[in-house]
Design an enzyme around this catalytic site. Structure first.
Site, PDB file in Angstrom:
ATOM      1  N   TYR A  57       0.824  -1.210   0.000  1.00 25.33           N
ATOM      2  CA  TYR A  57       0.000   0.000   0.000  1.00 25.33           C
ATOM      3  C   TYR A  57       0.862   1.265   0.000  1.00 25.33           C
ATOM      4  O   TYR A  57       0.430   2.312  -0.460  1.00 25.33           O
ATOM      5  CB  TYR A  57      -0.903   0.034   1.229  1.00 25.33           C
ATOM      6  N   LYS A 117       2.738 -15.670   3.186  1.00 31.02           N
ATOM      7  CA  LYS A 117       2.948 -16.449   1.962  1.00 31.02           C
ATOM      8  C   LYS A 117       4.439 -16.749   1.904  1.00 31.02           C
ATOM      9  O   LYS A 117       5.135 -16.395   0.945  1.00 31.02           O
ATOM     10  CB  LYS A 117       2.436 -15.630   0.761  1.00 31.02           C
ATOM     11  N   ASP A 132      -3.494 -18.397   1.205  1.00 22.47           N
ATOM     12  CA  ASP A 132      -4.518 -19.101   0.411  1.00 22.47           C
ATOM     13  C   ASP A 132      -5.239 -20.129   1.270  1.00 22.47           C
ATOM     14  O   ASP A 132      -6.468 -20.278   1.224  1.00 22.47           O
ATOM     15  CB  ASP A 132      -3.908 -19.721  -0.858  1.00 22.47           C
ATOM     16  N   ASP A 170      -6.460  -6.904   4.104  1.00 21.02           N
ATOM     17  CA  ASP A 170      -7.571  -6.247   3.408  1.00 21.02           C
ATOM     18  C   ASP A 170      -8.528  -7.303   2.861  1.00 21.02           C
ATOM     19  O   ASP A 170      -9.746  -7.225   3.045  1.00 21.02           O
ATOM     20  CB  ASP A 170      -7.032  -5.383   2.270  1.00 21.02           C
ATOM     21  N   ASP A 201     -12.453  -8.640   4.569  1.00 19.81           N
ATOM     22  CA  ASP A 201     -13.727  -8.605   3.839  1.00 19.81           C
ATOM     23  C   ASP A 201     -14.370  -9.991   3.844  1.00 19.81           C
ATOM     24  O   ASP A 201     -15.572 -10.139   4.067  1.00 19.81           O
ATOM     25  CB  ASP A 201     -13.519  -8.152   2.383  1.00 19.81           C
TER      26      ASP A 201
HETATM   27  C1  IPM Z   1     -10.477  -1.105   3.884  1.00 22.87           C
HETATM   28  C2  IPM Z   1     -10.702  -0.590   2.481  1.00 22.87           C
HETATM   29  C3  IPM Z   1      -9.542   0.304   2.076  1.00 22.87           C
HETATM   30  C4  IPM Z   1      -8.281  -0.533   2.063  1.00 22.87           C
HETATM   31  C5  IPM Z   1      -9.702   1.018   0.734  1.00 22.87           C
HETATM   32  C6  IPM Z   1     -11.004   1.789   0.664  1.00 22.87           C
HETATM   33  C7  IPM Z   1      -8.534   1.904   0.400  1.00 22.87           C
HETATM   34  O1  IPM Z   1     -10.892  -1.632   1.586  1.00 22.87           O
HETATM   35  O2  IPM Z   1     -10.399  -0.281   4.814  1.00 22.87           O
HETATM   36  O3  IPM Z   1     -10.397  -2.306   4.068  1.00 22.87           O
HETATM   37  O4  IPM Z   1      -7.953  -1.176   1.054  1.00 22.87           O
HETATM   38  O5  IPM Z   1      -7.591  -0.576   3.085  1.00 22.87           O
HETATM   39 MG    MG Z   2     -10.944  -3.566   2.516  1.00 28.48          MG
END
Ligand code: IPM
Ligand code: MG
Length: 355
Positions: A142, A190, A222, A246, A250
């Protein structure tokens, strides 16, 4: 006590859910004799509209001086559909993380009995799921330099850079959380492919010698992605780098069926920040239908881990549990008997006042 809270509602549904969290915190303040001084600032698309900068310096100063930061959501479709936009709301998020040194993102993943039926997984798999993902937030691909495009534009690259120091400090957070929970830590990397991952693993192995009480295991990312679906109840604390975190957060956020209820914290060098896991949900903005619970639970997390007010935080959680148990919820949870954002928020605040 008197606390200063940098309050950044952000974009989309951010302002409406923030209003409910502030109302709940005001009820807590009245009940316990605290004063919360909410100082408002802009971040995200709204900040671009007002100042041209998604994380303006005045917002940074506000955050730096506050005891904690409460943050709504960032993002506006008018930027998503314009690949040529020079500034994007998300840059504000990254600038905020970097400038405030918010290196540890803590995302608890837990089930709410009332919502288990909403999970995409079978009930037996999700029951009892209760783990925390700790994602490194200010390093890796990032932020690593160099990054960019070749002169002719046909090649592009990022740098996935981690120093030992950055790895140690995030692992310290992870060992601390594991120690306070069930003493099981899963390090996700990884290491079969990436040199950065090998440094992570080597560092974790060294540090685990100083934490014999904690059982550490290592998973390739993975495999971890697979096990979050196959056997989520096996996890206690999981720690990983920025990009893997990240993706896995999710994935983890949907398995309990309670995405609209998940709060998160980012611990940092200058302050800590608390925000819901969900985004700005622009389609619902201004309609008083969004679920305010993740924002309210983020406020509870702020009370507990940001300000050290355990009893106050527990009361907010109790009020949220009550609202869920009684089915006093927004349309994402019960479309047939939906209450509005403000009805749910007011009900929680008044439960706290009366208790
Ligand atoms: C998160 C989001 C952010 C990230 C984006 C919006 C830049 O997906 O906070 O998880 O990738 O960190
Ligand atoms: Mg995210």
């Amino acid at each position: 006590m008197n606390y200063t809270i940098a309050t950044l509602p952000g974009d989309g549904i951010g302002p409406e859910i923030m209003e409910q969290a502030v109302g709940v915190l005001q009820a807590v303040a009245e009940k316990y004799g605290h004063t919360f001084d909410f100082r408002y600032g802009h971040a995200g698309a709204i900040a671009i509209d007002k100042t041209g900068d998604p994380f303006p310096d005045e917002t940074f100063q506000l955050c730096r001086e506050a005891d904690a930061v409460l943050f709504g959501a960032i993002g506006d479709p008018k930027y998503d559909n314009d690949p040529k936009a020079k500034v994007r709301p998300e840059q504000g998020l990254l600038a905020m993380r970097k400038q405030l040194g918010l290196f540890a993102n803590i995302r608890p993943v837990s089930t709410f009995p009332a919502l288990i039926g909403k999970s995409p997984l079978r009930k037996e798999l999700v029951e009892g799921v209760d783990f925390v993902v700790i994602r490194e937030l200010t390093g890796g691909s990032y932020f690593g330099e160099p990054r960019g495009r070749s002169e002719d534009g046909t090649k592009a690259f990022e740098t996935n850079l981690y120093s030992k120091e950055e790895i140690v400090r995030i692992l310290e957070v992870a060992f601390r959380y594991a120690g306070a929970r069930n003493r099981r830590l899963t390090v996700v990397d990884k290491a079969n492919v990436l040199v950065t991952s090998r440094l992570w693993r080597e560092t974790a192995q060294e540090m685990s010698k100083d934490h014999p009480e904690i059982e550490v295991d290592y998973l390739f990312v993975d495999n971890a992605a697979m096990q979050i679906i196959q056997n989520p109840a096996r996890f206690d604390v999981m720690v990983t780098e920025n990009m893997f975190g990240d993706i896995l957060t999710d994935e983890a956020s949907v398995i309990t069926g309670s995405m609209g209820l998940l709060p998160s914290a980012s611990e940092g060098l200058l302050t800590s920040l608390f925000e819901p896991v969900h985004g700005s949900y622009p389609q619902a903005a201004g309609r008083n239908i969004a679920n305010p619970l993740a924002m309210i639970l983020s406020a509870a997390m702020m009370l507990e881990s940001g300000l050290g007010l355990q009893e106050e935080g527990a009361l907010v959680r109790e009020a949220v549990d009550r609202s869920l148990a009684e089915g006093y919820v927004t349309e994402d949870i019960d479309p047939a008997h939906a209450r509005s954002t403000s009805e749910v928020g007011n009900r929680i605040a008044s439960y706290i006042r009366k208790k």
